[in-house]
Design a protein around this motif. Structure first.
Motif, PDB file in Angstrom:
ATOM      1  N   MET A  86       0.637  -1.292  -0.191  1.00 20.52           N
ATOM      2  CA  MET A  86      -0.002   0.353  -0.039  1.00 20.52           C
ATOM      3  C   MET A  86       0.661   1.230  -0.078  1.00 20.52           C
ATOM      4  O   MET A  86       0.580   1.998   0.323  1.00 20.52           O
TER       5      MET A  86
ATOM      6  N   GLU B 103      -0.678   4.463  -2.598  1.00 18.53           N
ATOM      7  CA  GLU B 103      -1.347   4.498  -2.151  1.00 18.53           C
ATOM      8  C   GLU B 103      -1.308   5.815  -1.449  1.00 18.53           C
ATOM      9  O   GLU B 103      -2.062   6.695  -1.705  1.00 18.53           O
TER      10      GLU B 103
ATOM     11  N   LYS C  81       0.234   8.393  -2.825  1.00 16.31           N
ATOM     12  CA  LYS C  81       0.019   9.793  -2.273  1.00 16.31           C
ATOM     13  C   LYS C  81      -1.201  10.421  -2.127  1.00 16.31           C
ATOM     14  O   LYS C  81      -1.803  11.795  -1.984  1.00 16.31           O
ATOM     15  N   ARG C  82      -1.648   9.935  -0.883  1.00 14.02           N
ATOM     16  CA  ARG C  82      -2.609  10.360  -0.003  1.00 14.02           C
ATOM     17  C   ARG C  82      -2.280  11.529   1.126  1.00 14.02           C
ATOM     18  O   ARG C  82      -2.612  12.333   1.327  1.00 14.02           O
TER      19      ARG C  82
END
Length: 673
Positions: A359, A362, A365-366
């Motif tokens: 992860m 992901e 990017k968050r």
């Protein structure tokens, strides 16, 4: 003008005196610190010398243990040589092989009971040791070693002796004598000549000789052999250990070279006393100057302690990050949650160590959106963190801007909640609902089975009656065409048998659903296989499968419900044949019966059905016996579940494992009658 007032005149000398006193105090403090450091260095040197001495004594004891163990193993190797062929040529070949494995031996000899030499082999790693001076048959060291060996009926060692070599050098040799006992009588001796130099090289661990020098010495200190690091430094640390072996004793000496200062012990006492007095004086002089600072520090410490107590008492994890995403603060609850301590987390940027590897993209990017200020604040976001041991757990994160005293944002403050237990409770609840639904479906299937058994018994009985009537009519027609009558009679008889068998199956299913006690009988394992073979062979011909049956005739009978066990065998055989697809080069179905592994204690027989298909994936194997789970488009997922239930009702166990080189083996156990 230009003249100071009274207050100003009194204040300036006071400030000058205060400044002077502070300089004096700092000079004294620096001198005290330097003195303490010098003393600590000296004490550390003394302590280091004691540690070096303890370590070298421990290493010497370990080296003696290694040598003693190696000598014992070598004696065992020589004992194995005694059991070889006693002719000279094979003995020499075996002895040469041993010499290639043991560099510490320079010669192996085979002598008779009177110590006369029968055969001898020299080491291949150096020129023959005794080529120059010869080897007398009654050499005193050999007589001594063999005398000890004869008295102890075991290995004996002689004292070491110096053997000169042709190159002007020499070796210290120690002889090992091992008696040869045949039928309780002494028939000879095996003599092994050790090089003490090679004993140190090959029997003492390389880690010990890398920084020390080891040697064998006599009682007067004469060195017999030496190996290890040459002398370095000005101080010698020495340890001696006695190597006591049957018939001989030697002293192992270990030297370590190290430089160390020499100081008088009374200097230490004087320095400690003087520094203690100086330290007390300096502390008294600094007390007044530090009182105000102490009060301020105590107030600040109380405030910090109160805030830390509040943060440490929270069960919610707190995390602060700067504007670049680096962690600047974590509380104990957060550390306990992720399994990392504060030192491992502080200053760590993106990716965080508690992010699962799969992860990282992901979450990266968050976080980029968060740091750019484009993500909503003060809203809970559910994520998955990874503990230090690799365990994943669900968390709920609330994050808000971190504002300093001047009103500027310096980073982000997060509150992290561990919701894994909540998710586990939800998962348990969902699994319970699924089990309840499966139980309801099983109940429905039971009712359907009862209804079908009641409805199908009548047409099956009619089929059996028609088959019996057809056989009677064929008996009258046998007069006209006996051959045709025989063929039709055999076919109709099989129809009747299968109709009767179907009725038994339905009755057994009905009893199984109603949980009635089935009638169990003693059945020969071969009879169980023969009963299902017609149906198995029929399907095998359609699928191009060869059937191999392995069942010994002398196997004992098993106590079981014959009809239900036959259905288990038939179901497992069909599954095995269907598992071998078109990509299987040679389709073979194997049915075997053998005593179970625990047969000697519990008297069980093991039935096995093997195929050579593509095997069962691990994800499918976990749910293989779950009701209504199937990999077939037309299946209901009840076959294996019912098979396991039938086997467990007999007290047995149904399992599966991988077949070698490919395929799967399903096996179950039944009790003997």
């Amino acid at each position: 003008m230009g003249q100071p007032s009274r207050d100003q005149g009194g204040l300036m000398p006071f400030r000058a005196g205060t400044l002077l006193r502070r300089w004096v105090l700092w000079v004294l403090l620096v001198l005290l610190v330097l003195s303490m450091l010098s003393t600590l260095v000296w004490l550390a040197g003394r302590y280091e010398m004691s540690q070096v001495q303890s370590r070298i004594e421990r290493d010497a004891a370990e080296a003696v243990g290694d040598i003693r163990n190696a000598l014992t193993r070598n004696a065992q190797s020589l004992q194995a040589l005694q059991f070889a062929d006693r002719s000279a040529v094979p003995w020499s070949q075996d002895a040469a092989a041993l010499l290639r494995e043991h560099r510490e031996w320079v010669r192996l000899e085979w002598r008779d009971a009177d110590l006369n030499l029968l055969a001898a082999v020299d080491t291949p790693f150096r020129a023959p040791v005794f080529a120059r001076m010869g080897r007398p048959a009654r050499q005193p060291e050999i007589v001594q070693a063999c005398g000890v060996a004869r008295r102890q009926s075991g290995p004996g060692y002689g004292s070491s002796n110096y053997v000169p070599l042709s190159n002007g050098l020499g070796l210290e040799i120690m002889d090992l004598c091992l008696p040869v006992i045949t039928d309780g009588q002494l028939t000879g001796y095996t003599v092994a000549s050790y090089s003490l130099q090679e004993v140190l090289v090959n029997m003492v661990g390389s880690s010990l000789t890398r920084s020390q020098e080891v040697s064998f010495i006599e009682a007067d200190g004469t060195r017999l052999a030496m190996h290890g690091t040459p002398r370095r430094g000005s101080r010698i640390f020495t340890a001696k250990q006695l190597l006591d072996i049957p018939g001989h004793a030697m002293v192992l000496r270990m030297d370590s070279w190290r430089a160390a200062p020499d100081l008088f012990p009374n200097v230490l006492t004087a320095l400690v006393t003087a520094m203690a007095i100086a330290l007390v004086t300096v502390l008294i002089m600094l007390a007044r100057d530090m009182r105000r600072r102490q009060r301020v520090e105590l107030d600040l410490a109380d405030a910090l302690a109160f805030r830390k107590a509040m943060e440490d008492s929270l069960v919610t994890g707190l995390r602060a990050r700067d504007s670049q995403g680096r962690i600047t603060y974590v509380n104990p609850a957060f550390c306990e949650m992720v399994g990392f301590d504060t030192k491992e987390l502080m200053g760590h940027g993106i990716p965080a160590p508690y992010w699962p590897p799969e992860m990282v993209d992901e979450y990266g990017k968050r976080q980029a959106l968060r740091l750019a200020g484009n993500a909503p604040t003060r809203e809970g976001v559910e994520s998955v963190f990874m503990r230090k041991n690799g365990e994943r757990f669900a968390v709920l994160i609330f994050e808000a801007p971190l504002i300093n005293a001047t009103g500027h944002q310096t980073g982000w403050m997060s509150a992290v909640l561990d919701v894994s237990e909540q998710r586990r409770v939800e998962e348990v609840s969902r699994a319970s609902q699924e089990r309840l639904q499966a139980t309801a479906r099983l109940a429905t299937v039971g009712e359907m089975a009862s209804l079908l058994s009641h409805e199908l018994n009548q047409p099956l009985a009619a089929i059996s009656s028609y088959a019996t009537g057809s056989l009677n009519l064929l008996q009258d027609a046998a007069l006209h065409d006996p051959q045709l009558a025989d063929s039709l009679g055999s076919a109709i008889q099989r129809i009747g048998q299968q109709a009767e068998r179907a009725g038994k199956v339905i009755k057994s299913v009905h009893d199984f659903v109603r949980r009635r006690d089935q009638a169990r009988e003693a059945v020969n394992p071969r009879a169980l296989l023969d009963a299902v073979m017609p149906l198995v062979i029929l399907q095998a011909r359609k699928l191009g499968v060869r059937v191999d049956v392995r069942c010994a005739l002398e196997l004992p009978a098993v106590l079981c419900d014959r009809t239900m066990v036959e259905q288990v065998l038939l179901n497992l055989s069909r599954n095995a044949m269907q598992a071998m697809g078109d990509d299987t080069p040679l389709k073979v179905l194997t049915l075997s019966v053998r005593p179970a592994a625990s047969n000697a204690v519990s008297r069980w027989l093991e039935f096995a059905v093997s195929d050579v298909g593509s095997g069962i994936p691990e994800a499918v194997a976990e749910k293989l016996f779950t009701p209504f789970f199937t990999t077939k488009a037309e299946g209901m997922g009840l076959g294996l579940s019912l098979c396991r239930t039938v086997v467990e009702q007999h007290g047995g166990f149904l399992s599966h494992c991988a077949n070698q080189p490919r395929g799967t083996v399903f096996s179950f156990t039944l009790p003997q009658s």
